[in-house]
Scaffold this active site. Structure first.
Site, mmCIF file in Angstrom:
data_model
loop_
_atom_site.group_PDB
_atom_site.id
_atom_site.type_symbol
_atom_site.label_atom_id
_atom_site.label_comp_id
_atom_site.label_asym_id
_atom_site.label_seq_id
_atom_site.Cartn_x
_atom_site.Cartn_y
_atom_site.Cartn_z
ATOM 1 N N HIS A 45 78.925 32.946 4.417
ATOM 2 C CA HIS A 45 79.697 33.776 5.340
ATOM 3 C C HIS A 45 79.259 33.609 6.795
ATOM 4 C CE1 HIS A 45 81.794 35.819 2.149
ATOM 5 N NE2 HIS A 45 80.679 36.275 1.612
ATOM 6 N N GLU A 150 76.461 39.280 -8.939
ATOM 7 C CA GLU A 150 77.369 40.124 -8.152
ATOM 8 C C GLU A 150 78.763 40.181 -8.750
ATOM 9 O OE1 GLU A 150 77.705 38.465 -4.225
ATOM 10 O OE2 GLU A 150 77.848 36.409 -4.962
ATOM 11 N N ASP A 176 79.128 43.149 -3.368
ATOM 12 C CA ASP A 176 80.045 42.560 -4.335
ATOM 13 C C ASP A 176 79.819 43.114 -5.734
ATOM 14 O OD1 ASP A 176 81.939 40.722 -3.121
ATOM 15 O OD2 ASP A 176 80.200 39.573 -2.477
#
Length: 253
Positions: A45, A150, A176
């Site tokens: 990310h 996750e 998540d």
């Protein structure tokens, strides 16, 4: 030859703390490394390009601290490449099964233990290896694979994932995980904490590293109390935001 490894900073009375970096500036990485035990570069990310990942890994090596890289989902090629840059830990997000964990972990190890391709010229130089063969021997022991837990599938299969012999440990992503288990973003909820505690206990019972992301200091202290070995704290962007807002508020009263 000394390779800065995750294992070298674990096993203390308190959890090891890693910076979490989404920015690509090597001076930011260096500044974080002077405070934290390690640095995690978030490629999934974050905003880094290849050259910035390379420099971040180098800064960590120069300071004698481990560099960890979270690669994009399923990107086994990137997982191997960042090891050639000098990373000694890799986090794979969204692992959903024991088979995915096995493929990931084996991608970080040279044959006959795994499938990593040989070409660590930069890592050999960074760590002062006498030869490529010497690096192989050290890397087989030093490199740590962390499968992110996750997803609902990974949580169901946690025992089988922890049974993968090549896997170094697991990394909990509370945001998540909360979405997967509850359908809403609730990283600090009771259900998420219960799952995080269960994962930590099972990981340690299996002799694996238990790692987690903490958004702030209170979260980090809570995970430390659970028994986590490695805690990645906040992010360079959030730390910069918080410090900027705090100093302006202080000046303006």
């Amino acid at each position: 030859m000394t390779i800065p490894t995750l294992r070298s900073i674990l096993g203390q009375e308190r959890a090891a703390l890693s910076a979490w970096s989404g920015l690509g500036d090597a001076v930011v990485h260096e500044t974080l490394l002077r405070a934290f035990d390690a640095i995690t570069l978030d490629v999934q990310h974050g905003l880094q390009g290849i050259s910035e990942i390379r420099e971040g890994c180098a800064r960590a090596a120069f300071l004698g601290k481990p560099a960890i890289v979270r690669v994009p989902v399923g990107d086994l090629a990137m997982a191997g490449r960042v090891l050639d840059f000098g990373a000694t830990g890799v986090i794979m997000p969204m692992v959903d099964s024991a088979e995915e964990a096995r493929q990931f972990a084996r991608a970080l190890l040279y044959p006959p233990l795994g499938t990593r391709s040989f070409g660590p010229a930069r890592a050999v130089d960074l760590f002062g290896a006498a030869s490529g063969a010497a690096y192989i021997d050290a890397a087989q022991e030093a490199i740590v694979s962390l499968a992110m837990i996750e997803t609902a599938g990974a949580f169901r299969e946690i025992d089988a994932i922890l049974d993968v012999p090549e896997l170094g440990g697991v990394f909990v992503g509370p945001s998540d995980l909360s979405l997967a288990l509850t359908g809403r973003l609730d990283p600090n909820g009771a259900g998420t904490d219960e799952a995080a505690l269960s994962i930590c206990r099972k990981s340690k019972a299996a002799g694996k590293i238990a790692a987690v992301y903490a958004a702030n200091a209170p979260d980090a202290r809570r995970y430390q109390a659970m028994g986590y070995d490695l805690i990645c704290v906040a992010s360079d962007v959030s730390l910069l935001k918080q410090a900027s807002l705090a100093i302006c508020a202080d000046i303006r009263g």
